[in-house]
Design a protein around this motif. Sequence first.
Motif, PDB file in Angstrom:
ATOM      1  N   PHE A  50      34.521  36.843  45.320  1.00 20.03           N
ATOM      2  CA  PHE A  50      35.297  37.704  44.419  1.00 20.03           C
ATOM      3  C   PHE A  50      34.818  39.152  44.527  1.00 20.03           C
ATOM      4  O   PHE A  50      35.631  40.086  44.607  1.00 20.03           O
ATOM      5  CB  PHE A  50      35.166  37.220  42.974  1.00 20.03           C
ATOM      6  CG  PHE A  50      35.913  38.073  41.986  1.00 20.03           C
ATOM      7  CD1 PHE A  50      37.268  37.879  41.770  1.00 20.03           C
ATOM      8  CD2 PHE A  50      35.267  39.087  41.285  1.00 20.03           C
ATOM      9  CE1 PHE A  50      37.970  38.671  40.870  1.00 20.03           C
ATOM     10  CE2 PHE A  50      35.953  39.879  40.385  1.00 20.03           C
ATOM     11  CZ  PHE A  50      37.311  39.676  40.176  1.00 20.03           C
ATOM     12  N   ALA A  54      36.896  42.411  45.805  1.00 22.09           N
ATOM     13  CA  ALA A  54      37.058  43.609  44.973  1.00 22.09           C
ATOM     14  C   ALA A  54      36.632  44.851  45.732  1.00 22.09           C
ATOM     15  O   ALA A  54      37.278  45.904  45.644  1.00 22.09           O
ATOM     16  CB  ALA A  54      36.247  43.458  43.688  1.00 22.09           C
ATOM     17  N   ALA A  57      39.327  45.745  48.192  1.00 22.74           N
ATOM     18  CA  ALA A  57      40.428  46.416  47.507  1.00 22.74           C
ATOM     19  C   ALA A  57      40.065  47.864  47.201  1.00 22.74           C
ATOM     20  O   ALA A  57      40.893  48.778  47.377  1.00 22.74           O
ATOM     21  CB  ALA A  57      40.778  45.675  46.220  1.00 22.74           C
ATOM     22  N   PHE A 188      41.029  39.342  43.104  1.00 23.52           N
ATOM     23  CA  PHE A 188      41.077  40.687  42.519  1.00 23.52           C
ATOM     24  C   PHE A 188      42.348  41.409  42.954  1.00 23.52           C
ATOM     25  O   PHE A 188      43.044  42.021  42.130  1.00 23.52           O
ATOM     26  CB  PHE A 188      39.843  41.493  42.928  1.00 23.52           C
ATOM     27  CG  PHE A 188      39.778  42.865  42.323  1.00 23.52           C
ATOM     28  CD1 PHE A 188      39.211  43.057  41.063  1.00 23.52           C
ATOM     29  CD2 PHE A 188      40.303  43.967  42.984  1.00 23.52           C
ATOM     30  CE1 PHE A 188      39.156  44.328  40.492  1.00 23.52           C
ATOM     31  CE2 PHE A 188      40.260  45.236  42.425  1.00 23.52           C
ATOM     32  CZ  PHE A 188      39.684  45.415  41.174  1.00 23.52           C
ATOM     33  N   SER A 189      42.676  41.336  44.239  1.00 15.33           N
ATOM     34  CA  SER A 189      43.881  41.996  44.754  1.00 15.33           C
ATOM     35  C   SER A 189      45.143  41.411  44.123  1.00 15.33           C
ATOM     36  O   SER A 189      46.072  42.147  43.762  1.00 15.33           O
ATOM     37  CB  SER A 189      43.949  41.862  46.281  1.00 15.33           C
ATOM     38  OG  SER A 189      42.886  42.538  46.900  1.00 15.33           O
ATOM     39  N   LEU A 192      45.409  42.547  40.484  1.00 10.19           N
ATOM     40  CA  LEU A 192      45.747  43.972  40.434  1.00 10.19           C
ATOM     41  C   LEU A 192      47.220  44.178  40.762  1.00 10.19           C
ATOM     42  O   LEU A 192      47.912  44.980  40.115  1.00 10.19           O
ATOM     43  CB  LEU A 192      44.857  44.751  41.409  1.00 10.19           C
ATOM     44  CG  LEU A 192      44.986  46.271  41.407  1.00 10.19           C
ATOM     45  CD1 LEU A 192      44.725  46.849  40.025  1.00 10.19           C
ATOM     46  CD2 LEU A 192      44.033  46.890  42.440  1.00 10.19           C
TER      47      LEU A 192
END
Length: 294
Positions: A50, A54, A57, A188-189, A192
């Motif tokens: 993760f 992140a 990203a 995370f992507s 988002l």
Amino acid sequence: MEALIVFAFALLWDLLLGEPPAMLHPVVWFGRIVGLVDSHYKRRSPALNFLAGAVTAFLVVTFAFLLSILPFFAPFPLSYALAVYLLKSSFAVRSLHEHVARTMTEDPEEKRRAVSMIVSRDVGELDNSHLNSASIESLAENLNDSVVAPLFYFLLFGLPGALTYRAVNTLDAMLGYRNETYEYFGKFSARLDDALNFIPARLTVLLYLPLGAGKVLHHYRLAKFKINSDKPIAVMSAVLGVWLEKPGFYRFPGRTPENEDIKRALRVYWVIVAEWIIIVSILLATEACPCLGR
């Protein structure tokens, strides 16, 4: 008025010339950064995966932001040329039409190949009706991702908003899968992208209302399968009166989608695009949005 001028020329570029060469396309650059990290990062624990996702990203979004501010430091007229080029790279009206139009062929294998170019699902076992559905679904979803959303963020934050959105959307397209490889690395992507698309997806639904408010709202209420992506698909299904289905994920009711319905979907697409272009132009002309694209 600077933002309106940049938008007008970017739109003309898109409609007349289509996409820039791949080697010079910012979205391709975003993808190469993602691919480079993805191919070299060895998966570890969920927490580390993760974190790595992140960081990936952050790198891509930072690169997009730095690209977007280049016009502010360039002399006139280079500043305008750069702004037009970068804004054009954030949305794709003509190329989306062209890719979907290729799926209207009556040749089964050619249709399968054309559909495989615009969807991530395995098309090998899809029958003709599901191939038609996949083509229309892709058009509906990408109307939001490739047209409405980037220009929405251009209205709010100027060129940095448009390019940053496109970077996040690219990250999600490449990493946002629920499987062993990307479950944590792409989380995370994916989240988002969900956050950034929440308003644009529903704005896209509103643009369909003049085509039949009652049926649009009915199908919108049926779209409870995903946070955002099923909303534009549901209302396209409503307007066309055909079922659209991704087996195992969602299905919206209607008659069986035929090849001719892809052509009808493209006509609907241009109506929505025209509405959105008019709205964006008016807001830029009246400076009614806090667009910082000056």
